[in-house]
Design a protein around this motif. Structure first.
Motif, PDB file in Angstrom:
ATOM      1  N   VAL A  24      17.822  -3.202  -3.221  1.00 21.95           N
ATOM      2  CA  VAL A  24      17.211  -2.335  -4.372  1.00 21.95           C
ATOM      3  C   VAL A  24      17.990  -1.334  -4.885  1.00 21.95           C
ATOM      4  O   VAL A  24      17.904  -0.556  -5.947  1.00 21.95           O
ATOM      5  N   SER A  25      19.062  -0.789  -3.907  1.00 22.74           N
ATOM      6  CA  SER A  25      19.885   0.461  -4.025  1.00 22.74           C
ATOM      7  C   SER A  25      20.982   0.262  -4.987  1.00 22.74           C
ATOM      8  O   SER A  25      21.729   0.973  -5.082  1.00 22.74           O
ATOM      9  N   GLU A  42      18.880  -4.772 -11.024  1.00 18.15           N
ATOM     10  CA  GLU A  42      18.475  -5.423 -12.322  1.00 18.15           C
ATOM     11  C   GLU A  42      18.066  -6.797 -12.213  1.00 18.15           C
ATOM     12  O   GLU A  42      17.373  -7.293 -12.821  1.00 18.15           O
ATOM     13  N   ARG A  43      18.798  -7.481 -11.475  1.00 18.46           N
ATOM     14  CA  ARG A  43      18.634  -8.981 -11.334  1.00 18.46           C
ATOM     15  C   ARG A  43      17.239  -9.050 -10.494  1.00 18.46           C
ATOM     16  O   ARG A  43      16.585 -10.169 -10.901  1.00 18.46           O
ATOM     17  N   MET A  44      16.691  -8.189  -9.683  1.00 19.13           N
ATOM     18  CA  MET A  44      15.658  -8.686  -8.928  1.00 19.13           C
ATOM     19  C   MET A  44      14.438  -8.368  -9.885  1.00 19.13           C
ATOM     20  O   MET A  44      13.457  -8.707  -9.820  1.00 19.13           O
ATOM     21  N   LYS A  45      14.526  -7.489 -11.131  1.00 17.34           N
ATOM     22  CA  LYS A  45      13.650  -7.215 -11.871  1.00 17.34           C
ATOM     23  C   LYS A  45      13.495  -8.386 -12.980  1.00 17.34           C
ATOM     24  O   LYS A  45      12.685  -8.300 -13.738  1.00 17.34           O
ATOM     25  N   SER A  46      14.470  -9.443 -12.987  1.00 19.54           N
ATOM     26  CA  SER A  46      14.330 -10.627 -13.563  1.00 19.54           C
ATOM     27  C   SER A  46      13.449 -11.912 -12.725  1.00 19.54           C
ATOM     28  O   SER A  46      13.689 -11.910 -11.753  1.00 19.54           O
ATOM     29  N   ALA A  47      12.768 -12.191 -13.346  1.00 17.86           N
ATOM     30  CA  ALA A  47      11.772 -13.171 -12.967  1.00 17.86           C
ATOM     31  C   ALA A  47      12.634 -14.554 -12.502  1.00 17.86           C
ATOM     32  O   ALA A  47      12.440 -15.091 -11.481  1.00 17.86           O
ATOM     33  N   TRP A  48      13.658 -14.807 -13.004  1.00 16.27           N
ATOM     34  CA  TRP A  48      14.373 -15.867 -12.909  1.00 16.27           C
ATOM     35  C   TRP A  48      15.022 -15.813 -11.583  1.00 16.27           C
ATOM     36  O   TRP A  48      15.093 -16.858 -10.546  1.00 16.27           O
ATOM     37  N   PHE A  49      15.459 -14.676 -11.025  1.00 20.02           N
ATOM     38  CA  PHE A  49      16.008 -14.219  -9.866  1.00 20.02           C
ATOM     39  C   PHE A  49      15.108 -14.506  -8.852  1.00 20.02           C
ATOM     40  O   PHE A  49      15.524 -15.003  -7.874  1.00 20.02           O
ATOM     41  N   ARG A  50      14.020 -13.824  -9.051  1.00 20.75           N
ATOM     42  CA  ARG A  50      12.916 -13.852  -7.940  1.00 20.75           C
ATOM     43  C   ARG A  50      12.517 -15.395  -7.662  1.00 20.75           C
ATOM     44  O   ARG A  50      12.224 -15.800  -6.417  1.00 20.75           O
ATOM     45  N   GLN A  51      12.675 -16.160  -8.561  1.00 24.28           N
ATOM     46  CA  GLN A  51      11.819 -17.639  -8.507  1.00 24.28           C
ATOM     47  C   GLN A  51      13.176 -18.489  -7.831  1.00 24.28           C
ATOM     48  O   GLN A  51      12.982 -19.047  -6.802  1.00 24.28           O
ATOM     49  N   ALA A  52      14.224 -18.135  -8.256  1.00 26.54           N
ATOM     50  CA  ALA A  52      15.437 -18.879  -7.544  1.00 26.54           C
ATOM     51  C   ALA A  52      15.528 -18.489  -6.147  1.00 26.54           C
ATOM     52  O   ALA A  52      15.814 -19.610  -5.364  1.00 26.54           O
ATOM     53  N   GLY A 101       0.718  -1.486   0.016  1.00 29.36           N
ATOM     54  CA  GLY A 101      -0.154  -0.105  -0.202  1.00 29.36           C
ATOM     55  C   GLY A 101       0.995   1.310   0.106  1.00 29.36           C
ATOM     56  O   GLY A 101       1.792   1.297  -0.640  1.00 29.36           O
ATOM     57  N   HIS A 102       0.484   2.008   0.978  1.00 32.73           N
ATOM     58  CA  HIS A 102       1.195   3.340   1.041  1.00 32.73           C
ATOM     59  C   HIS A 102       2.672   3.123   1.551  1.00 32.73           C
ATOM     60  O   HIS A 102       3.564   4.264   1.159  1.00 32.73           O
ATOM     61  N   ASP A 103       2.913   2.190   1.995  1.00 31.56           N
ATOM     62  CA  ASP A 103       4.372   1.910   2.516  1.00 31.56           C
ATOM     63  C   ASP A 103       4.983   1.038   1.390  1.00 31.56           C
ATOM     64  O   ASP A 103       4.916   0.070   1.309  1.00 31.56           O
ATOM     65  N   LYS A 104       5.843   1.884   0.548  1.00 26.08           N
ATOM     66  CA  LYS A 104       6.421   1.267  -0.539  1.00 26.08           C
ATOM     67  C   LYS A 104       7.737   0.521  -0.146  1.00 26.08           C
ATOM     68  O   LYS A 104       8.246  -0.365  -0.911  1.00 26.08           O
ATOM     69  N   GLY A 105       8.069   0.776   0.990  1.00 23.25           N
ATOM     70  CA  GLY A 105       9.614   0.109   1.469  1.00 23.25           C
ATOM     71  C   GLY A 105      10.694   0.731   0.734  1.00 23.25           C
ATOM     72  O   GLY A 105      10.562   1.922   0.442  1.00 23.25           O
ATOM     73  N   GLY A 106      11.950   0.046   0.486  1.00 24.23           N
ATOM     74  CA  GLY A 106      13.020   0.702  -0.095  1.00 24.23           C
ATOM     75  C   GLY A 106      12.730   0.957  -1.679  1.00 24.23           C
ATOM     76  O   GLY A 106      11.813  -0.101  -2.182  1.00 24.23           O
ATOM     77  N   GLN A 107      13.114   1.911  -2.323  1.00 27.64           N
ATOM     78  CA  GLN A 107      12.667   1.897  -3.647  1.00 27.64           C
ATOM     79  C   GLN A 107      13.938   2.691  -4.553  1.00 27.64           C
ATOM     80  O   GLN A 107      14.615   3.515  -4.052  1.00 27.64           O
ATOM     81  N   TRP A 108      14.051   2.512  -5.674  1.00 27.37           N
ATOM     82  CA  TRP A 108      14.712   3.354  -6.386  1.00 27.37           C
ATOM     83  C   TRP A 108      13.962   3.595  -7.857  1.00 27.37           C
ATOM     84  O   TRP A 108      13.730   2.478  -8.595  1.00 27.37           O
ATOM     85  N   GLY A 109      13.872   4.661  -8.053  1.00 31.22           N
ATOM     86  CA  GLY A 109      12.783   4.996  -9.447  1.00 31.22           C
ATOM     87  C   GLY A 109      11.655   4.276  -9.103  1.00 31.22           C
ATOM     88  O   GLY A 109      10.911   4.580  -8.201  1.00 31.22           O
TER      89      GLY A 109
END
Length: 201
Positions: free
Chosen positions: A168-169, A175-185, A37-45
């Motif tokens: 994320v910083s 960039e790896r976090m934006k890839s599905a394979w990394f999140r799946q791994a 929700g309104h609590d985005k956590g860490g962010q970059w762009g």
């Protein structure tokens, strides 16, 4: 007095051993995607921790179910849920462990890697197994298993951990976090760690 101590110490050892055994006799995994929700956590762009955490947690739910566990999600979409409510959800289940999923952030853009946090002694083995599971699936800086006083792991009574799935910083890690394979791994690694923790009981 010495005689009393000689009697008490073995009894206490049995109590703690019994507690540890019971802690690993679980069927339910409460998965807690950080922020929302309104609590985005860490962010970059436009890359927000709340979205990454939810995606990893959703993948984790699927992997944990494949391994025969029942799952409970503290949130399933992008909405805010308070820390006390997350703890209350976990406390509803007597046969559970609790895994809170996050990504990291710092002003130092060169900081990177994975780390796993625990608070109570009963949670440390779970943290170790899960951390090893993640490290076996992806190449990343090993920031280790650490004790911390985060609200959700400090106030839950079941074995509870908080995983930080990269920074994320950090440009390359982001960039790896934006890839599905990394999140799946990462999800697969966490699930493998949970299963190893269960089997070790």
């Amino acid at each position: 007095m010495r005689g009393l101590r000689r009697l008490l110490f073995p009894l206490l050892a049995l109590v703690f051993a019994g507690s540890a055994a019971e802690a690993r006799n679980f069927r339910t995994v409460v998965i807690d995607p950080g922020h929302g929700g309104h609590d985005k956590g860490g962010q970059w762009g436009l890359v927000y921790e709340k979205h990454l955490a939810l995606d990893i947690a959703t993948r984790l739910e699927s992997e944990v179910k494949k391994r025969g566990f029942r799952t409970v999600m503290t949130r399933r979409s992008d909405y805010f849920i308070s820390l006390p409510e997350r703890v209350r959800i976990a406390s509803r289940y007597s046969d559970a462990i609790f895994v809170s999923v996050h990504t990291n952030y710092t002003w130092r853009q060169d900081a990177s890697g994975l780390e796993t946090f625990f608070h109570s002694g009963q949670s440390r083995p779970l943290a170790s197994y899960v951390h090893s599971g993640m490290m076996s699936k992806v190449r990343a800086v090993n920031r280790g298993v650490k004790s911390a006083r985060f609200y959700v792991i400090r106030n839950t009574t079941c074995p509870s951990i908080l995983v930080e799935c990269g920074f994320v910083s950090n440009p390359s890690e982001r960039e790896r976090m934006k890839s599905a394979w990394f999140r799946q791994a990462l999800a697969e690694g966490i699930a493998e760690g949970i299963l190893r923790f269960r089997r070790a009981g």
